[in-house]
Write a protein that holds these residues in place. Structure first.
Motif, PDB file in Angstrom:
ATOM      1  N   VAL A  96       0.864  -1.176   0.000  1.00 28.45           N
ATOM      2  CA  VAL A  96       0.000   0.000   0.000  1.00 28.45           C
ATOM      3  C   VAL A  96       0.899   1.223   0.000  1.00 28.45           C
ATOM      4  O   VAL A  96       1.764   1.361   0.872  1.00 28.45           O
ATOM      5  CB  VAL A  96      -0.891   0.026   1.267  1.00 28.45           C
ATOM      6  CG1 VAL A  96      -1.682   1.315   1.333  1.00 28.45           C
ATOM      7  CG2 VAL A  96      -1.826  -1.180   1.284  1.00 28.45           C
ATOM      8  N   TYR A 132      -5.792   4.375   5.939  1.00 36.16           N
ATOM      9  CA  TYR A 132      -5.616   3.059   5.309  1.00 36.16           C
ATOM     10  C   TYR A 132      -5.877   2.004   6.375  1.00 36.16           C
ATOM     11  O   TYR A 132      -5.174   1.979   7.389  1.00 36.16           O
ATOM     12  CB  TYR A 132      -4.176   2.909   4.792  1.00 36.16           C
ATOM     13  CG  TYR A 132      -3.679   4.121   4.036  1.00 36.16           C
ATOM     14  CD1 TYR A 132      -3.287   5.268   4.712  1.00 36.16           C
ATOM     15  CD2 TYR A 132      -3.603   4.121   2.634  1.00 36.16           C
ATOM     16  CE1 TYR A 132      -2.855   6.394   4.027  1.00 36.16           C
ATOM     17  CE2 TYR A 132      -3.160   5.238   1.946  1.00 36.16           C
ATOM     18  CZ  TYR A 132      -2.793   6.373   2.651  1.00 36.16           C
ATOM     19  OH  TYR A 132      -2.363   7.492   1.972  1.00 36.16           O
ATOM     20  N   CYS A 186      -5.132  -3.397   7.378  1.00 35.63           N
ATOM     21  CA  CYS A 186      -3.836  -3.857   6.889  1.00 35.63           C
ATOM     22  C   CYS A 186      -3.321  -5.059   7.685  1.00 35.63           C
ATOM     23  O   CYS A 186      -3.687  -5.268   8.842  1.00 35.63           O
ATOM     24  CB  CYS A 186      -2.815  -2.728   6.984  1.00 35.63           C
ATOM     25  SG  CYS A 186      -3.343  -1.245   6.104  1.00 35.63           S
ATOM     26  N   ALA A 208       2.246   0.301   4.138  1.00 35.43           N
ATOM     27  CA  ALA A 208       1.563  -0.817   4.799  1.00 35.43           C
ATOM     28  C   ALA A 208       1.394  -1.953   3.809  1.00 35.43           C
ATOM     29  O   ALA A 208       1.747  -1.823   2.630  1.00 35.43           O
ATOM     30  CB  ALA A 208       0.191  -0.373   5.303  1.00 35.43           C
ATOM     31  N   GLU A 209       0.859  -3.066   4.313  1.00 37.65           N
ATOM     32  CA  GLU A 209       0.541  -4.191   3.435  1.00 37.65           C
ATOM     33  C   GLU A 209      -0.925  -4.557   3.620  1.00 37.65           C
ATOM     34  O   GLU A 209      -1.438  -4.518   4.738  1.00 37.65           O
ATOM     35  CB  GLU A 209       1.423  -5.403   3.782  1.00 37.65           C
ATOM     36  CG  GLU A 209       2.846  -5.255   3.321  1.00 37.65           C
ATOM     37  CD  GLU A 209       3.712  -6.465   3.690  1.00 37.65           C
ATOM     38  OE1 GLU A 209       3.156  -7.498   4.102  1.00 37.65           O
ATOM     39  OE2 GLU A 209       4.943  -6.347   3.577  1.00 37.65           O
ATOM     40  N   VAL A 210      -1.563  -4.920   2.540  1.00 40.55           N
ATOM     41  CA  VAL A 210      -2.990  -5.245   2.576  1.00 40.55           C
ATOM     42  C   VAL A 210      -3.222  -6.449   3.481  1.00 40.55           C
ATOM     43  O   VAL A 210      -2.387  -7.359   3.561  1.00 40.55           O
ATOM     44  CB  VAL A 210      -3.486  -5.562   1.147  1.00 40.55           C
ATOM     45  CG1 VAL A 210      -4.902  -6.117   1.165  1.00 40.55           C
ATOM     46  CG2 VAL A 210      -3.440  -4.312   0.290  1.00 40.55           C
ATOM     47  N   LEU A 239      -8.107  -3.201   1.111  1.00 38.19           N
ATOM     48  CA  LEU A 239      -7.685  -1.955   1.732  1.00 38.19           C
ATOM     49  C   LEU A 239      -8.910  -1.060   1.846  1.00 38.19           C
ATOM     50  O   LEU A 239      -9.603  -0.809   0.861  1.00 38.19           O
ATOM     51  CB  LEU A 239      -6.614  -1.269   0.868  1.00 38.19           C
ATOM     52  CG  LEU A 239      -6.238   0.142   1.342  1.00 38.19           C
ATOM     53  CD1 LEU A 239      -5.451   0.075   2.641  1.00 38.19           C
ATOM     54  CD2 LEU A 239      -5.438   0.877   0.273  1.00 38.19           C
TER      55      LEU A 239
END
Lengths: 337, 203
Positions: free
Chosen positions: A250, A283, A286, A304-306, A317
Protein backbone atom coordinates in the motif's frame (compact mmCIF):
# COMPACT_ATOMS: atom_id res chain seq x y z
CA UNK A 1 -23.02 -9.27 38.31
CA UNK A 2 -25.65 -10.93 40.37
CA UNK A 3 -27.61 -8.71 42.65
CA UNK A 4 -30.11 -10.96 44.21
CA UNK A 5 -31.02 -11.86 47.68
CA UNK A 6 -30.30 -14.96 49.64
CA UNK A 7 -33.34 -16.26 51.47
CA UNK A 8 -31.27 -17.70 54.25
CA UNK A 9 -33.24 -18.05 57.39
CA UNK A 10 -31.45 -17.26 60.64
CA UNK A 11 -30.16 -20.57 61.82
CA UNK A 12 -29.87 -21.48 65.50
CA UNK A 13 -26.08 -21.49 65.29
CA UNK A 14 -25.91 -17.83 64.43
CA UNK A 15 -28.45 -17.00 67.13
CA UNK A 16 -26.07 -18.49 69.70
CA UNK A 17 -23.25 -16.38 68.33
CA UNK A 18 -25.29 -13.22 68.66
CA UNK A 19 -26.11 -14.12 72.25
CA UNK A 20 -22.40 -14.30 73.07
CA UNK A 21 -21.81 -10.85 71.65
CA UNK A 22 -24.63 -9.32 73.59
CA UNK A 23 -23.36 -10.76 76.84
CA UNK A 24 -20.41 -8.40 76.61
CA UNK A 25 -17.68 -10.97 76.61
CA UNK A 26 -15.44 -10.92 73.59
CA UNK A 27 -15.54 -14.62 72.90
CA UNK A 28 -12.58 -15.92 70.93
CA UNK A 29 -13.14 -15.35 67.22
CA UNK A 30 -13.79 -18.48 65.24
CA UNK A 31 -11.47 -19.43 62.41
CA UNK A 32 -13.89 -18.12 59.80
CA UNK A 33 -14.27 -14.78 61.51
CA UNK A 34 -10.51 -14.48 61.86
CA UNK A 35 -10.04 -15.14 58.16
CA UNK A 36 -12.73 -12.62 57.25
CA UNK A 37 -11.16 -10.02 59.52
CA UNK A 38 -7.74 -10.51 57.97
CA UNK A 39 -9.21 -10.29 54.46
CA UNK A 40 -11.00 -7.11 55.41
CA UNK A 41 -7.86 -5.52 56.86
CA UNK A 42 -5.83 -6.39 53.78
CA UNK A 43 -8.45 -5.01 51.44
CA UNK A 44 -8.83 -1.86 53.51
CA UNK A 45 -5.09 -1.43 53.30
CA UNK A 46 -5.10 -1.82 49.53
CA UNK A 47 -7.95 0.65 49.30
CA UNK A 48 -6.05 3.28 51.29
CA UNK A 49 -2.87 2.73 49.28
CA UNK A 50 -4.69 3.14 45.98
CA UNK A 51 -6.52 6.24 47.10
CA UNK A 52 -3.24 7.74 48.27
CA UNK A 53 -1.52 6.76 45.02
CA UNK A 54 -4.24 8.34 42.93
CA UNK A 55 -3.91 11.58 44.85
CA UNK A 56 -0.14 11.70 45.03
CA UNK A 57 0.91 10.09 41.75
CA UNK A 58 -1.96 10.23 39.24
CA UNK A 59 0.22 9.76 36.15
CA UNK A 60 1.44 6.38 37.33
CA UNK A 61 -2.07 5.30 38.09
CA UNK A 62 -3.12 6.33 34.60
CA UNK A 63 -0.42 4.22 33.08
CA UNK A 64 -1.36 1.18 35.13
CA UNK A 65 -4.95 1.83 34.20
CA UNK A 66 -4.07 1.81 30.52
CA UNK A 67 -2.40 -1.56 30.87
CA UNK A 68 -5.19 -3.09 32.90
CA UNK A 69 -7.96 -1.74 30.69
CA UNK A 70 -6.06 -3.04 27.71
CA UNK A 71 -6.06 -6.53 29.09
CA UNK A 72 -9.66 -6.47 30.26
CA UNK A 73 -11.29 -4.83 27.32
CA UNK A 74 -9.05 -6.25 24.59
CA UNK A 75 -10.18 -3.75 22.01
CA UNK A 76 -13.78 -3.94 23.07
CA UNK A 77 -15.71 -0.79 23.74
CA UNK A 78 -18.28 -1.82 26.31
CA UNK A 79 -19.37 1.73 26.88
CA UNK A 80 -20.52 2.12 23.30
CA UNK A 81 -22.07 -1.33 23.27
CA UNK A 82 -24.16 -0.60 26.37
CA UNK A 83 -24.98 2.94 25.23
CA UNK A 84 -26.40 1.60 22.00
CA UNK A 85 -28.89 -0.42 24.01
CA UNK A 86 -29.96 2.68 25.88
CA UNK A 87 -30.32 4.55 22.62
CA UNK A 88 -32.46 1.82 21.14
CA UNK A 89 -34.81 2.03 24.10
CA UNK A 90 -34.83 5.83 24.02
CA UNK A 91 -35.52 6.02 20.32
CA UNK A 92 -38.47 3.70 20.79
CA UNK A 93 -36.83 0.86 18.97
CA UNK A 94 -38.78 -2.37 18.83
CA UNK A 95 -38.10 -5.25 21.20
CA UNK A 96 -36.21 -7.16 18.52
CA UNK A 97 -33.96 -4.18 17.89
CA UNK A 98 -33.14 -3.80 21.57
CA UNK A 99 -32.58 -7.51 22.07
CA UNK A 100 -30.37 -7.77 19.02
CA UNK A 101 -28.22 -4.98 20.44
CA UNK A 102 -28.07 -6.84 23.75
CA UNK A 103 -26.91 -9.87 21.82
CA UNK A 104 -24.23 -7.86 20.04
CA UNK A 105 -23.12 -6.20 23.27
CA UNK A 106 -22.73 -9.50 25.07
CA UNK A 107 -21.49 -11.87 22.40
CA UNK A 108 -19.85 -9.59 19.84
CA UNK A 109 -18.93 -6.50 21.82
CA UNK A 110 -15.99 -5.76 19.57
CA UNK A 111 -18.19 -5.21 16.59
CA UNK A 112 -19.02 -1.76 15.43
CA UNK A 113 -22.41 -0.94 16.74
CA UNK A 114 -24.84 0.92 14.55
CA UNK A 115 -25.37 4.38 15.92
CA UNK A 116 -27.65 5.93 13.33
CA UNK A 117 -25.57 4.69 10.46
CA UNK A 118 -21.99 5.35 11.49
CA UNK A 119 -19.67 2.41 10.98
CA UNK A 120 -15.96 2.55 10.62
CA UNK A 121 -15.53 5.96 12.18
CA UNK A 122 -15.78 4.20 15.48
CA UNK A 123 -12.86 3.60 17.79
CA UNK A 124 -12.48 1.87 21.10
CA UNK A 125 -10.66 3.39 24.01
CA UNK A 126 -7.84 0.96 23.31
CA UNK A 127 -7.31 2.60 19.94
CA UNK A 128 -7.19 5.95 21.60
CA UNK A 129 -4.53 4.72 23.96
CA UNK A 130 -2.52 2.98 21.29
CA UNK A 131 -1.93 5.95 19.01
CA UNK A 132 1.39 7.51 19.76
CA UNK A 133 1.30 10.76 17.83
CA UNK A 134 0.32 13.97 19.54
CA UNK A 135 -1.64 15.47 16.66
CA UNK A 136 -3.24 12.20 15.76
CA UNK A 137 -5.20 12.01 18.96
CA UNK A 138 -7.02 15.20 18.06
CA UNK A 139 -8.21 13.62 14.87
CA UNK A 140 -9.15 10.41 16.58
CA UNK A 141 -10.98 12.41 19.21
CA UNK A 142 -12.93 14.05 16.46
CA UNK A 143 -13.81 10.65 15.11
CA UNK A 144 -14.99 9.39 18.45
CA UNK A 145 -17.07 12.53 18.91
CA UNK A 146 -18.46 12.01 15.48
CA UNK A 147 -19.85 8.67 16.55
CA UNK A 148 -21.74 10.20 19.41
CA UNK A 149 -22.91 13.17 17.36
CA UNK A 150 -24.18 10.88 14.68
CA UNK A 151 -27.56 10.60 16.32
CA UNK A 152 -28.17 14.19 15.28
CA UNK A 153 -27.56 13.20 11.69
CA UNK A 154 -30.79 11.32 11.48
CA UNK A 155 -32.75 14.55 11.62
CA UNK A 156 -33.77 16.08 8.29
CA UNK A 157 -31.79 19.27 9.01
CA UNK A 158 -28.61 17.28 8.49
CA UNK A 159 -29.47 16.93 4.82
CA UNK A 160 -28.26 20.47 4.38
CA UNK A 161 -24.76 19.44 5.26
CA UNK A 162 -22.06 22.05 5.60
CA UNK A 163 -20.49 22.79 2.26
CA UNK A 164 -16.78 22.12 2.12
CA UNK A 165 -14.57 25.14 2.63
CA UNK A 166 -13.40 26.76 -0.60
CA UNK A 167 -10.03 25.45 -1.71
CA UNK A 168 -7.19 27.87 -1.17
CA UNK A 169 -5.08 28.16 -4.29
CA UNK A 170 -1.40 28.15 -3.53
CA UNK A 171 -0.32 30.04 -6.61
CA UNK A 172 -1.76 32.30 -9.29
CA UNK A 173 -1.57 29.73 -12.05
CA UNK A 174 -3.41 27.34 -9.84
CA UNK A 175 -6.15 29.89 -9.26
CA UNK A 176 -6.83 30.08 -12.97
CA UNK A 177 -6.81 26.32 -13.26
CA UNK A 178 -9.04 25.87 -10.31
CA UNK A 179 -11.56 28.44 -11.50
CA UNK A 180 -11.66 26.81 -14.89
CA UNK A 181 -11.92 23.34 -13.50
CA UNK A 182 -14.44 24.30 -10.87
CA UNK A 183 -16.72 25.52 -13.61
CA UNK A 184 -16.67 22.00 -14.92
CA UNK A 185 -16.49 19.99 -11.73
CA UNK A 186 -18.47 22.15 -9.29
CA UNK A 187 -21.56 20.07 -9.89
CA UNK A 188 -22.98 18.02 -7.10
CA UNK A 189 -23.36 14.52 -8.48
CA UNK A 190 -27.02 13.62 -8.84
CA UNK A 191 -27.85 11.91 -5.61
CA UNK A 192 -31.25 10.62 -4.74
CA UNK A 193 -30.57 8.46 -1.75
CA UNK A 194 -31.24 8.90 1.95
CA UNK A 195 -29.89 12.02 3.67
CA UNK A 196 -26.11 11.98 3.90
CA UNK A 197 -24.59 11.81 7.34
CA UNK A 198 -22.78 14.76 8.89
CA UNK A 199 -19.37 15.66 7.52
CA UNK A 200 -19.66 13.95 4.15
CA UNK A 201 -19.37 15.45 0.71
CA UNK A 202 -19.98 13.79 -2.63
CA UNK A 203 -18.40 16.65 -4.53
CA UNK A 204 -15.22 16.12 -6.43
CA UNK A 205 -13.22 18.59 -4.40
CA UNK A 206 -9.89 19.79 -5.70
CA UNK A 207 -7.21 18.76 -3.26
CA UNK A 208 -4.48 21.07 -4.51
CA UNK A 209 -1.76 18.44 -4.09
CA UNK A 210 -0.22 15.82 -6.32
CA UNK A 211 -1.36 12.37 -5.45
CA UNK A 212 -1.42 8.79 -6.60
CA UNK A 213 -3.50 5.71 -5.92
CA UNK A 214 -2.39 3.83 -2.83
CA UNK A 215 -3.10 0.53 -4.53
CA UNK A 216 -4.06 -0.80 -7.90
CA UNK A 217 -7.11 -2.87 -7.24
CA UNK A 218 -10.76 -3.34 -8.01
CA UNK A 219 -13.21 -1.27 -6.03
CA UNK A 220 -15.00 -4.00 -4.12
CA UNK A 221 -17.16 -1.62 -2.12
CA UNK A 222 -17.80 2.02 -3.01
CA UNK A 223 -18.33 5.13 -0.91
CA UNK A 224 -21.82 5.78 0.40
CA UNK A 225 -24.74 3.77 1.67
CA UNK A 226 -24.42 0.03 1.35
CA UNK A 227 -25.56 -3.13 3.01
CA UNK A 228 -22.91 -3.82 5.64
CA UNK A 229 -21.15 -7.08 4.68
CA UNK A 230 -20.92 -8.35 8.26
CA UNK A 231 -23.75 -6.72 10.17
CA UNK A 232 -26.33 -6.56 7.43
CA UNK A 233 -28.46 -3.45 7.42
CA UNK A 234 -27.99 -0.21 5.55
CA UNK A 235 -24.87 1.60 6.73
CA UNK A 236 -22.84 4.48 5.39
CA UNK A 237 -19.40 3.51 4.07
CA UNK A 238 -17.02 6.40 4.72
CA UNK A 239 -14.35 5.19 2.37
CA UNK A 240 -13.73 2.84 -0.45
CA UNK A 241 -12.66 -0.80 -0.40
CA UNK A 242 -10.00 -1.93 -2.83
CA UNK A 243 -9.66 -5.68 -3.23
CA UNK A 244 -6.14 -7.06 -3.25
CA UNK A 245 -4.20 -10.04 -1.97
CA UNK A 246 -2.83 -10.11 1.55
CA UNK A 247 0.64 -8.63 1.55
CA UNK A 248 0.16 -6.35 -1.43
CA UNK A 249 2.01 -3.07 -0.95
CA UNK A 250 0.00 0.00 0.00
CA UNK A 251 1.55 3.27 -1.09
CA UNK A 252 1.12 6.70 0.46
CA UNK A 253 -1.49 8.78 -1.36
CA UNK A 254 0.78 11.81 -1.38
CA UNK A 255 3.73 13.33 0.44
CA UNK A 256 2.94 13.77 4.07
CA UNK A 257 3.51 12.81 7.68
CA UNK A 258 2.11 9.77 9.44
CA UNK A 259 -0.04 11.07 12.25
CA UNK A 260 -1.55 7.89 13.60
CA UNK A 261 -0.81 4.18 13.66
CA UNK A 262 -3.08 1.88 15.54
CA UNK A 263 -4.90 -1.39 15.95
CA UNK A 264 -8.64 -1.36 16.35
CA UNK A 265 -11.24 -4.06 16.66
CA UNK A 266 -13.18 -2.63 13.72
CA UNK A 267 -10.52 -1.08 11.51
CA UNK A 268 -7.85 -3.65 12.28
CA UNK A 269 -4.31 -2.35 11.72
CA UNK A 270 -4.60 1.14 10.31
CA UNK A 271 -2.62 4.29 9.72
CA UNK A 272 -3.48 7.89 8.96
CA UNK A 273 -1.32 10.30 6.97
CA UNK A 274 -1.59 14.08 6.95
CA UNK A 275 -0.83 15.80 3.67
CA UNK A 276 -0.69 19.41 2.61
CA UNK A 277 -3.83 21.43 2.09
CA UNK A 278 -5.75 19.95 5.00
CA UNK A 279 -5.96 16.54 3.34
CA UNK A 280 -5.66 13.38 5.42
CA UNK A 281 -5.96 9.80 4.31
CA UNK A 282 -6.68 6.61 6.19
CA UNK A 283 -5.62 3.06 5.31
CA UNK A 284 -7.25 0.23 7.24
CA UNK A 285 -7.54 -3.56 7.60
CA UNK A 286 -3.84 -3.86 6.89
CA UNK A 287 -1.84 -6.94 7.76
CA UNK A 288 1.25 -4.91 8.50
CA UNK A 289 2.05 -1.25 9.04
CA UNK A 290 5.51 -0.38 7.75
CA UNK A 291 5.85 3.11 9.19
CA UNK A 292 5.54 4.72 12.56
CA UNK A 293 3.73 7.78 13.79
CA UNK A 294 5.64 10.98 13.13
CA UNK A 295 7.47 9.61 10.13
CA UNK A 296 7.50 11.60 6.90
CA UNK A 297 6.55 9.67 3.81
CA UNK A 298 6.86 10.35 0.12
CA UNK A 299 4.06 9.89 -2.38
CA UNK A 300 3.85 6.28 -3.43
CA UNK A 301 6.27 4.94 -0.83
CA UNK A 302 5.18 1.72 0.87
CA UNK A 303 3.43 2.43 4.15
CA UNK A 304 1.56 -0.82 4.80
CA UNK A 305 0.54 -4.19 3.43
CA UNK A 306 -2.99 -5.24 2.58
CA UNK A 307 -4.63 -7.55 5.09
CA UNK A 308 -7.86 -8.79 6.57
CA UNK A 309 -7.63 -7.43 10.11
CA UNK A 310 -10.53 -5.92 11.99
CA UNK A 311 -14.07 -6.37 10.76
CA UNK A 312 -13.46 -7.60 7.26
CA UNK A 313 -14.83 -10.32 5.04
CA UNK A 314 -11.71 -10.67 2.93
CA UNK A 315 -8.30 -9.07 2.30
CA UNK A 316 -8.77 -5.51 1.11
CA UNK A 317 -7.68 -1.96 1.73
CA UNK A 318 -10.21 0.40 3.24
CA UNK A 319 -9.16 3.82 2.02
CA UNK A 320 -10.55 7.16 3.13
CA UNK A 321 -9.84 10.69 2.02
CA UNK A 322 -10.65 13.64 4.25
CA UNK A 323 -10.46 17.31 3.47
CA UNK A 324 -10.54 19.56 6.51
CA UNK A 325 -12.49 16.95 8.37
CA UNK A 326 -15.03 16.22 5.64
CA UNK A 327 -15.17 12.71 4.22
CA UNK A 328 -14.76 12.73 0.45
CA UNK A 329 -15.39 10.02 -2.07
CA UNK A 330 -11.94 8.53 -2.73
CA UNK A 331 -13.08 7.21 -6.08
CA UNK A 332 -12.54 10.69 -7.50
CA UNK A 333 -8.84 10.40 -6.78
CA UNK A 334 -7.98 6.90 -7.87
CA UNK A 335 -6.56 5.78 -11.14
CA UNK A 336 -8.71 2.94 -12.28
CA UNK A 337 -7.07 -0.41 -12.82
CA UNK B 1 -17.39 -5.15 59.10
CA UNK B 2 -20.92 -4.13 59.94
CA UNK B 3 -22.33 -0.65 59.94
CA UNK B 4 -25.83 -0.87 61.30
CA UNK B 5 -27.51 -3.33 58.99
CA UNK B 6 -25.00 -3.06 56.17
CA UNK B 7 -22.18 -5.51 56.00
CA UNK B 8 -19.12 -4.56 53.98
CA UNK B 9 -16.72 -7.18 52.75
CA UNK B 10 -13.11 -6.74 51.73
CA UNK B 11 -14.03 -7.41 48.15
CA UNK B 12 -16.33 -4.43 48.10
CA UNK B 13 -13.54 -2.17 49.33
CA UNK B 14 -11.36 -3.42 46.50
CA UNK B 15 -14.15 -2.65 44.07
CA UNK B 16 -14.42 0.87 45.45
CA UNK B 17 -10.72 1.43 45.08
CA UNK B 18 -10.83 0.21 41.50
CA UNK B 19 -13.70 2.58 40.86
CA UNK B 20 -11.93 5.53 42.39
CA UNK B 21 -8.63 4.97 40.66
CA UNK B 22 -9.42 3.57 37.28
CA UNK B 23 -12.92 4.18 36.16
CA UNK B 24 -12.96 7.00 33.71
CA UNK B 25 -15.64 5.63 31.53
CA UNK B 26 -18.22 5.72 34.27
CA UNK B 27 -18.87 2.08 33.44
CA UNK B 28 -18.34 0.87 36.98
CA UNK B 29 -20.22 3.81 38.47
CA UNK B 30 -23.25 3.20 36.27
CA UNK B 31 -23.12 -0.46 37.17
CA UNK B 32 -23.17 0.30 40.88
CA UNK B 33 -26.14 2.63 40.50
CA UNK B 34 -27.98 0.03 38.43
CA UNK B 35 -27.22 -2.62 41.05
CA UNK B 36 -28.46 -0.33 43.81
CA UNK B 37 -31.70 0.23 41.92
CA UNK B 38 -32.09 -3.50 41.45
CA UNK B 39 -31.64 -4.13 45.15
CA UNK B 40 -34.08 -1.35 46.00
CA UNK B 41 -36.66 -3.14 43.89
CA UNK B 42 -36.07 -6.35 45.80
CA UNK B 43 -36.22 -4.57 49.13
CA UNK B 44 -39.49 -2.83 48.34
CA UNK B 45 -41.14 -6.04 47.25
CA UNK B 46 -39.80 -7.92 50.25
CA UNK B 47 -41.25 -5.37 52.63
CA UNK B 48 -44.57 -5.64 50.83
CA UNK B 49 -44.79 -9.42 51.09
CA UNK B 50 -43.76 -9.43 54.71
CA UNK B 51 -40.18 -10.58 54.55
CA UNK B 52 -37.65 -9.20 56.99
CA UNK B 53 -34.19 -8.26 55.90
CA UNK B 54 -31.51 -9.06 58.44
CA UNK B 55 -28.72 -7.24 56.68
CA UNK B 56 -27.44 -6.05 53.32
CA UNK B 57 -24.12 -7.56 52.34
CA UNK B 58 -22.00 -5.56 49.93
CA UNK B 59 -19.57 -7.80 48.11
CA UNK B 60 -17.24 -7.39 45.18
CA UNK B 61 -19.82 -8.93 42.89
CA UNK B 62 -22.84 -6.96 43.93
CA UNK B 63 -25.18 -6.87 46.86
CA UNK B 64 -26.88 -9.62 48.79
CA UNK B 65 -29.78 -9.38 51.20
CA UNK B 66 -29.86 -11.90 53.99
CA UNK B 67 -33.41 -12.56 55.14
CA UNK B 68 -34.68 -13.21 58.59
CA UNK B 69 -37.65 -15.15 59.90
CA UNK B 70 -39.86 -17.58 58.06
CA UNK B 71 -39.42 -18.37 54.45
CA UNK B 72 -41.71 -16.43 52.16
CA UNK B 73 -44.66 -18.00 50.45
CA UNK B 74 -44.14 -18.98 46.83
CA UNK B 75 -46.15 -15.97 45.68
CA UNK B 76 -44.03 -13.74 47.85
CA UNK B 77 -40.85 -15.33 46.57
CA UNK B 78 -42.00 -14.88 42.98
CA UNK B 79 -42.91 -11.24 43.46
CA UNK B 80 -39.71 -10.42 45.32
CA UNK B 81 -37.55 -12.16 42.74
CA UNK B 82 -39.14 -10.37 39.81
CA UNK B 83 -39.14 -6.98 41.52
CA UNK B 84 -35.40 -6.57 41.15
CA UNK B 85 -35.23 -6.94 37.35
CA UNK B 86 -38.51 -5.03 37.17
CA UNK B 87 -36.94 -2.05 38.89
CA UNK B 88 -33.98 -2.42 36.58
CA UNK B 89 -36.15 -2.27 33.46
CA UNK B 90 -37.97 0.77 34.76
CA UNK B 91 -34.63 2.39 35.45
CA UNK B 92 -33.43 1.52 31.95
CA UNK B 93 -36.52 3.08 30.41
CA UNK B 94 -36.19 6.19 32.57
CA UNK B 95 -32.52 6.48 31.68
CA UNK B 96 -33.30 6.21 27.98
CA UNK B 97 -35.97 8.89 28.20
CA UNK B 98 -33.57 11.12 30.05
CA UNK B 99 -30.96 10.49 27.40
CA UNK B 100 -33.41 11.34 24.65
CA UNK B 101 -34.10 14.64 26.41
CA UNK B 102 -30.45 15.56 26.41
CA UNK B 103 -29.11 13.60 29.35
CA UNK B 104 -26.04 12.79 27.35
CA UNK B 105 -24.09 9.60 26.90
CA UNK B 106 -24.09 8.76 30.61
CA UNK B 107 -27.87 8.43 30.57
CA UNK B 108 -27.79 5.97 27.67
CA UNK B 109 -24.91 4.11 29.28
CA UNK B 110 -26.83 3.73 32.54
CA UNK B 111 -29.91 2.66 30.61
CA UNK B 112 -28.03 -0.01 28.70
CA UNK B 113 -26.24 -1.32 31.76
CA UNK B 114 -29.45 -1.47 33.80
CA UNK B 115 -31.18 -3.27 30.96
CA UNK B 116 -28.44 -5.85 30.56
CA UNK B 117 -28.24 -6.37 34.31
CA UNK B 118 -31.97 -7.05 34.47
CA UNK B 119 -31.89 -9.39 31.50
CA UNK B 120 -28.95 -11.24 33.03
CA UNK B 121 -30.69 -11.63 36.37
CA UNK B 122 -33.76 -13.03 34.62
CA UNK B 123 -31.82 -15.96 33.21
CA UNK B 124 -33.36 -19.16 34.57
CA UNK B 125 -30.37 -20.22 36.65
CA UNK B 126 -30.77 -21.26 40.25
CA UNK B 127 -28.53 -18.58 41.68
CA UNK B 128 -30.22 -15.77 39.74
CA UNK B 129 -33.57 -14.07 40.23
CA UNK B 130 -34.97 -15.65 37.09
CA UNK B 131 -34.26 -19.12 38.40
CA UNK B 132 -35.86 -18.32 41.72
CA UNK B 133 -38.94 -16.89 40.04
CA UNK B 134 -39.20 -19.92 37.77
CA UNK B 135 -38.88 -22.27 40.72
CA UNK B 136 -41.60 -20.50 42.68
CA UNK B 137 -43.90 -20.36 39.65
CA UNK B 138 -43.50 -24.04 38.87
CA UNK B 139 -43.91 -24.97 42.52
CA UNK B 140 -47.18 -23.04 42.54
CA UNK B 141 -48.48 -24.45 39.28
CA UNK B 142 -47.22 -28.02 39.52
CA UNK B 143 -45.19 -29.59 42.25
CA UNK B 144 -41.96 -29.04 44.11
CA UNK B 145 -40.44 -31.99 42.31
CA UNK B 146 -41.27 -30.61 38.86
CA UNK B 147 -39.93 -27.24 39.89
CA UNK B 148 -36.65 -28.70 41.08
CA UNK B 149 -36.19 -30.84 38.01
CA UNK B 150 -36.93 -28.09 35.51
CA UNK B 151 -34.76 -25.61 37.37
CA UNK B 152 -31.87 -28.00 37.48
CA UNK B 153 -32.08 -28.54 33.73
CA UNK B 154 -32.46 -24.84 32.95
CA UNK B 155 -29.56 -23.92 35.23
CA UNK B 156 -27.22 -26.34 33.53
CA UNK B 157 -28.39 -25.13 30.12
CA UNK B 158 -27.91 -21.47 30.97
CA UNK B 159 -24.46 -21.97 32.45
CA UNK B 160 -23.49 -24.11 29.49
CA UNK B 161 -24.62 -21.56 26.94
CA UNK B 162 -22.97 -18.64 28.70
CA UNK B 163 -19.69 -20.51 29.00
CA UNK B 164 -19.92 -21.55 25.36
CA UNK B 165 -20.45 -17.99 24.22
CA UNK B 166 -17.68 -16.97 26.57
CA UNK B 167 -15.24 -19.29 24.84
CA UNK B 168 -16.53 -18.12 21.47
CA UNK B 169 -15.89 -14.49 22.40
CA UNK B 170 -12.49 -15.38 23.80
CA UNK B 171 -11.47 -16.92 20.50
CA UNK B 172 -13.09 -14.33 18.25
CA UNK B 173 -11.68 -11.34 20.08
CA UNK B 174 -8.31 -12.99 20.69
CA UNK B 175 -8.34 -12.70 24.41
CA UNK B 176 -11.48 -11.12 25.84
CA UNK B 177 -12.33 -13.32 28.78
CA UNK B 178 -15.09 -11.30 30.42
CA UNK B 179 -18.05 -13.34 29.21
CA UNK B 180 -16.30 -16.56 30.11
CA UNK B 181 -15.58 -15.12 33.55
CA UNK B 182 -19.31 -14.45 33.95
CA UNK B 183 -20.07 -18.04 32.98
CA UNK B 184 -17.55 -19.43 35.45
CA UNK B 185 -18.87 -17.13 38.16
CA UNK B 186 -22.37 -18.49 37.49
CA UNK B 187 -20.99 -21.98 37.95
CA UNK B 188 -19.27 -21.08 41.21
CA UNK B 189 -22.30 -19.30 42.65
CA UNK B 190 -24.50 -22.20 41.69
CA UNK B 191 -22.22 -24.55 43.61
CA UNK B 192 -22.41 -22.17 46.57
CA UNK B 193 -26.20 -22.03 46.33
CA UNK B 194 -26.35 -25.82 46.39
CA UNK B 195 -24.26 -25.93 49.55
CA UNK B 196 -26.48 -23.35 51.28
CA UNK B 197 -29.63 -25.23 50.38
CA UNK B 198 -28.11 -28.50 51.58
CA UNK B 199 -27.20 -26.97 54.92
CA UNK B 200 -30.58 -25.33 55.42
CA UNK B 201 -32.62 -28.30 54.35
CA UNK B 202 -30.62 -31.44 55.14
CA UNK B 203 -32.32 -34.43 53.66
Amino acid sequence: MQTGYRARTARPRSAARMKTKRSGKTAALGKKEKRRMIQLIICAGIFLVMVAAKIVYPAGIDRVRGDIMGVITQDVDYKAAFSSIGRAIGEGGGVTDVLSRVYVAVVHPGRTVAVSGVTEGFLSEQDYLSTSAGDGSAILNRRVNRVFDASAASSPEAAQQPEAEPIQASSESETAEITHLSAVIEVEPAYSGPALPDGVSLKHELLGITFTSPLKGEISSPFGYREHPVDGGEKFHYGIDLAADTGAAVGAFADGKVIAVGDSSSLGKYLEIEHAGGVTTLYAHCSKICVSAGQSVAMGSKVAEVGNTGISTGPHLHFEVHLNGIYLNPAWYLTTV
Amino acid sequence: MTLGRIQITGGFLLLLSLLFCFDRQHLLACFLVAAALHEAGHLLALRCVGGKVRCLRLTALGAEMVLDGRRLSYWGELAAALAGPGAGFLGAYAGALWGARGGGEAAYLFSGISFILSVFNLLPARSLDGGRALFSLLALLFSLRTAELVCRVSTVTVIGIVCLFGVFLLVISRGNFTLLAVGLWLLASDRREKKVVKRAYPR
